[in-house]
Design a protein around this motif. Structure first.
Motif, PDB file in Angstrom:
ATOM      1  N   VAL A  63     -44.513   5.081 -11.043  1.00 52.71           N
ATOM      2  CA  VAL A  63     -43.796   4.067 -11.520  1.00 52.71           C
ATOM      3  C   VAL A  63     -42.385   3.351 -10.712  1.00 52.71           C
ATOM      4  O   VAL A  63     -42.916   1.829 -10.993  1.00 52.71           O
ATOM      5  CB  VAL A  63     -44.057   4.454 -12.543  1.00 52.71           C
ATOM      6  N   ALA A  64     -41.728   4.299 -10.382  1.00 52.60           N
ATOM      7  CA  ALA A  64     -40.827   3.670  -9.769  1.00 52.60           C
ATOM      8  C   ALA A  64     -40.665   3.425  -8.076  1.00 52.60           C
ATOM      9  O   ALA A  64     -39.557   2.313  -8.056  1.00 52.60           O
ATOM     10  CB  ALA A  64     -39.921   4.998  -9.302  1.00 52.60           C
ATOM     11  N   ARG A  65     -41.926   3.280  -7.391  1.00 53.70           N
ATOM     12  CA  ARG A  65     -41.890   2.357  -6.553  1.00 53.70           C
ATOM     13  C   ARG A  65     -41.777   1.173  -6.423  1.00 53.70           C
ATOM     14  O   ARG A  65     -40.814  -0.336  -6.367  1.00 53.70           O
ATOM     15  CB  ARG A  65     -43.105   2.453  -6.063  1.00 53.70           C
ATOM     16  N   ILE A  66     -43.174   0.740  -7.790  1.00 51.44           N
ATOM     17  CA  ILE A  66     -43.527  -0.925  -8.048  1.00 51.44           C
ATOM     18  C   ILE A  66     -42.223  -1.490  -9.053  1.00 51.44           C
ATOM     19  O   ILE A  66     -42.498  -2.496  -9.078  1.00 51.44           O
ATOM     20  CB  ILE A  66     -44.716  -0.942  -8.720  1.00 51.44           C
ATOM     21  N   GLY A  67     -41.454  -0.448 -10.261  1.00 49.30           N
ATOM     22  CA  GLY A  67     -40.753  -0.629 -11.049  1.00 49.30           C
ATOM     23  C   GLY A  67     -39.739  -1.942  -9.832  1.00 49.30           C
ATOM     24  O   GLY A  67     -38.942  -2.773  -9.864  1.00 49.30           O
ATOM     25  N   LYS A  68     -39.068  -0.899  -8.934  1.00 47.73           N
ATOM     26  CA  LYS A  68     -37.597  -0.953  -8.130  1.00 47.73           C
ATOM     27  C   LYS A  68     -38.011  -2.568  -6.907  1.00 47.73           C
ATOM     28  O   LYS A  68     -36.819  -2.837  -7.453  1.00 47.73           O
ATOM     29  CB  LYS A  68     -37.282   0.012  -7.717  1.00 47.73           C
ATOM     30  N   ARG A  69     -39.031  -2.684  -7.026  1.00 42.84           N
ATOM     31  CA  ARG A  69     -39.468  -3.159  -6.043  1.00 42.84           C
ATOM     32  C   ARG A  69     -39.989  -5.018  -6.527  1.00 42.84           C
ATOM     33  O   ARG A  69     -39.092  -5.961  -6.478  1.00 42.84           O
ATOM     34  CB  ARG A  69     -41.402  -2.989  -5.417  1.00 42.84           C
ATOM     35  N   ILE A  70     -40.132  -4.053  -7.735  1.00 49.24           N
ATOM     36  CA  ILE A  70     -39.634  -5.803  -8.803  1.00 49.24           C
ATOM     37  C   ILE A  70     -38.701  -6.066  -9.435  1.00 49.24           C
ATOM     38  O   ILE A  70     -37.926  -7.276  -9.009  1.00 49.24           O
ATOM     39  CB  ILE A  70     -40.646  -5.988  -9.643  1.00 49.24           C
ATOM     40  N   ALA A  71     -37.078  -5.278  -9.370  1.00 44.39           N
ATOM     41  CA  ALA A  71     -36.520  -5.476  -9.816  1.00 44.39           C
ATOM     42  C   ALA A  71     -35.233  -5.312  -9.457  1.00 44.39           C
ATOM     43  O   ALA A  71     -34.169  -6.856  -9.420  1.00 44.39           O
ATOM     44  CB  ALA A  71     -36.137  -4.158 -10.406  1.00 44.39           C
ATOM     45  N   ALA A  72     -35.974  -5.430  -7.361  1.00 46.25           N
ATOM     46  CA  ALA A  72     -34.786  -5.312  -6.790  1.00 46.25           C
ATOM     47  C   ALA A  72     -34.988  -7.591  -6.265  1.00 46.25           C
ATOM     48  O   ALA A  72     -34.517  -8.249  -6.037  1.00 46.25           O
ATOM     49  CB  ALA A  72     -35.272  -4.787  -5.464  1.00 46.25           C
ATOM     50  N   LEU A  73     -36.247  -7.993  -6.753  1.00 41.68           N
ATOM     51  CA  LEU A  73     -36.231  -9.275  -6.879  1.00 41.68           C
ATOM     52  C   LEU A  73     -36.569 -10.074  -8.401  1.00 41.68           C
ATOM     53  O   LEU A  73     -36.528 -11.197  -8.451  1.00 41.68           O
ATOM     54  CB  LEU A  73     -38.089  -9.739  -6.443  1.00 41.68           C
ATOM     55  N   SER A  74     -35.844  -9.591  -9.294  1.00 39.18           N
ATOM     56  CA  SER A  74     -35.152 -10.584 -10.373  1.00 39.18           C
ATOM     57  C   SER A  74     -33.882 -10.930 -10.458  1.00 39.18           C
ATOM     58  O   SER A  74     -33.649 -10.910  -9.295  1.00 39.18           O
ATOM     59  CB  SER A  74     -35.551  -8.928 -11.769  1.00 39.18           C
ATOM     60  N   ASP A  75     -34.076 -11.697 -11.848  1.00 41.15           N
ATOM     61  CA  ASP A  75     -32.653 -11.917 -11.519  1.00 41.15           C
ATOM     62  C   ASP A  75     -31.257 -10.771 -11.683  1.00 41.15           C
ATOM     63  O   ASP A  75     -29.837 -11.377 -11.602  1.00 41.15           O
ATOM     64  CB  ASP A  75     -31.739 -12.995 -13.043  1.00 41.15           C
ATOM     65  N   ARG A  76     -31.510  -9.703 -11.639  1.00 42.07           N
ATOM     66  CA  ARG A  76     -30.091  -8.392 -11.936  1.00 42.07           C
ATOM     67  C   ARG A  76     -31.467  -7.346 -11.114  1.00 42.07           C
ATOM     68  O   ARG A  76     -30.859  -6.571 -11.251  1.00 42.07           O
ATOM     69  CB  ARG A  76     -29.851  -8.333 -13.113  1.00 42.07           C
ATOM     70  N   ARG A 197     -43.453 -13.713 -13.650  1.00 44.21           N
ATOM     71  CA  ARG A 197     -42.785 -14.247 -12.329  1.00 44.21           C
ATOM     72  C   ARG A 197     -42.205 -13.306 -11.629  1.00 44.21           C
ATOM     73  O   ARG A 197     -42.660 -14.011  -9.864  1.00 44.21           O
ATOM     74  CB  ARG A 197     -42.097 -15.377 -12.828  1.00 44.21           C
ATOM     75  N   TYR A 198     -41.741 -12.738 -11.708  1.00 46.57           N
ATOM     76  CA  TYR A 198     -40.458 -11.455 -11.562  1.00 46.57           C
ATOM     77  C   TYR A 198     -42.038 -10.461 -10.307  1.00 46.57           C
ATOM     78  O   TYR A 198     -41.885 -10.627  -9.445  1.00 46.57           O
ATOM     79  CB  TYR A 198     -40.188 -10.430 -12.466  1.00 46.57           C
ATOM     80  N   MET A 199     -43.505 -10.323 -11.162  1.00 39.01           N
ATOM     81  CA  MET A 199     -44.630  -9.632 -10.690  1.00 39.01           C
ATOM     82  C   MET A 199     -45.259 -10.628  -9.344  1.00 39.01           C
ATOM     83  O   MET A 199     -45.313  -9.859  -8.289  1.00 39.01           O
ATOM     84  CB  MET A 199     -45.304  -8.958 -11.232  1.00 39.01           C
ATOM     85  N   ALA A 200     -45.159 -11.849  -9.714  1.00 34.91           N
ATOM     86  CA  ALA A 200     -45.924 -12.237  -7.886  1.00 34.91           C
ATOM     87  C   ALA A 200     -44.696 -12.728  -7.784  1.00 34.91           C
ATOM     88  O   ALA A 200     -45.164 -12.421  -6.025  1.00 34.91           O
ATOM     89  CB  ALA A 200     -45.908 -13.523  -9.088  1.00 34.91           C
ATOM     90  N   ARG A 201     -43.377 -12.907  -7.817  1.00 35.16           N
ATOM     91  CA  ARG A 201     -42.096 -13.236  -6.530  1.00 35.16           C
ATOM     92  C   ARG A 201     -42.828 -11.397  -5.989  1.00 35.16           C
ATOM     93  O   ARG A 201     -41.934 -11.551  -4.760  1.00 35.16           O
ATOM     94  CB  ARG A 201     -41.135 -13.218  -7.109  1.00 35.16           C
ATOM     95  N   ALA A 202     -42.697 -10.559  -6.569  1.00 36.13           N
ATOM     96  CA  ALA A 202     -42.847  -8.864  -5.635  1.00 36.13           C
ATOM     97  C   ALA A 202     -44.181  -8.716  -4.929  1.00 36.13           C
ATOM     98  O   ALA A 202     -44.458  -8.135  -4.349  1.00 36.13           O
ATOM     99  CB  ALA A 202     -41.797  -7.706  -6.375  1.00 36.13           C
TER     100      ALA A 202
END
Length: 260
Positions: A63-76, A197-202
Motif C-alpha cells: 500500500v505504501a509503495r503504490i500510494g507514495k508513487r501516486i502521491a509523488a505525481l499528484s498536485d501536492r 488521472r493521478y493513477m494513470a500518471r503514475a
C-alpha cells in the motif's frame, strides 16, 4: 428583527471563506487554512493508531509503495504522506487532511491487482489534495452556526423554546438533505476523476477504476440499501458511467506515463 441579520452575516461568511481550487476550478467553502491541514491530519492519525491494530509487513509495504508513487505525481507531492492498513474486516478506505491515508484489510484483500489498489489510493489521495476533508469540516461548522442562529432568532421572535427547537431541527434536516449530502456526492465524483488521472500518471491502468466499481456494484446486488438521495456517495453506476465517459483522457495520460 434578528432575522434581518442572519442572511447578511451568512453571505459575508461565505464570500470571505470561498476559494477557487486551482486543480478543479471549483469554488470551495473553507474556514480552515491550508496551513492547519498537516496538524489536523497528524493529530487524527495518531488517535487512530492508538485505537486500532495496524497490519504490518508486505501488505502494508504494498500500500505504501503504490500510494507514495501516486502521491509523488499528484498536485501536492510535498504533503506529509503516510499510508497505513487497518486490521479490520471493513470494506473502506479514507484520507485525512495533510496526506494521511488508510485502507482497511478487507478492502485490500479484495484488490486483485496493483491497478485496482491504485484506483482506491488515487481516489483517497485526491480527497487530501483537493482538501475535501477541510471543506466538509468547514461546511459542518458553518451549518452548525447557522442552525444555532436560526434557533436563537426564532426563539426570540416567537418567545417559544419548542418552536425554536423545531425550526433548528427542520433546518438541520434540510441542510443534510439538500446541501451536505449532495455536496458529499460531488466531492466523491471529483475524487474519482482526479484520482484516476493521478493513477494513470503514475503508470497504473485507469481501466481498473471502472473494474473496481463494477466489482463493488456486484457485491451490493440484492443487498438493498438506502435511497440515493440519502446517500453520501454516488451510485456505483454513476461512477462507472462518468469514468467510462472520460476514459480516453485517462488512457492518454497512461500511455504518456508508459513512454516516459
Amino acid at each position: 428583527m434578528r432575522f434581518r441579520f442572519i442572511a447578511p452575516i451568512a453571505a459575508v461568511l461565505t464570500i470571505a471563506c470561498t476559494e477557487t481550487n486551482t486543480i478543479t476550478g471549483r469554488d470551495q467553502f473553507l474556514m480552515i487554512p491550508a496551513s492547519q491541514d498537516a496538524a489536523l491530519g497528524l493529530e487524527a492519525m495518531n488517535e487512530v493508531k492508538q485505537s486500532v491494530k495496524l497490519v504490518k509487513g508486505k501488505p502494508a509495504e504494498r500500500v505504501a509503495r503504490i500510494g507514495k508513487r501516486i502521491a509523488a505525481l499528484s498536485d501536492r507531492p510535498d504533503m506529509q504522506w503516510e499510508f497505513v492498513v487497518i486490521d479490520e474486516d471493513v470494506l473502506n478506505a479514507w484520507a485525512l487532511p495533510g496526506g494521511k491515508v488508510a485502507v482497511y484489510k478487507k478492502m485490500l484483500d479484495m484488490m486483485e491487482s496493483d491497478d485496482q489498489l491504485a484506483a482506491v489510493l488515487g481516489h483517497e489521495i485526491s480527497h487530501a489534495v483537493l482538501r475535501h476533508g477541510a471543506e466538509s469540516l468547514s461546511r459542518a461548522q458553518a451549518q452548525n452556526m447557522a442552525i444555532a442562529g436560526l434557533g436563537l432568532a426564532v426563539g426570540t421572535y416567537t418567545k417559544s423554546g419548542e418552536t425554536a427547537q423545531l425550526a433548528a431541527t427542520l433546518a438541520n434536516v434540510a441542510a443534510q438533505g439538500f446541501v451536505a449530502l449532495p455536496h458529499s456526492r460531488s466531492m466523491e465524483l471529483e475524487a474519482d476523476d482526479i484520482g484516476t488521472r493521478y493513477m494513470a500518471r503514475a503508470g497504473y491502468d485507469p481501466r481498473a477504476a471502472v473494474t473496481l466499481w463494477q466489482k463493488m456494484q456486484k457485491m451490493k446486488e440484492g443487498s438493498g440499501g438506502q435511497p440515493q438521495w440519502l446517500s453520501t456517495h454516488p451510485t456505483d453506476q454513476q461512477r462507472i458511467d462518468r469514468l467510462s465517459a472520460k476514459m480516453a483522457d485517462y488512457l492518454a495520460e497512461y500511455q504518456r506515463a508508459k513512454k516516459s
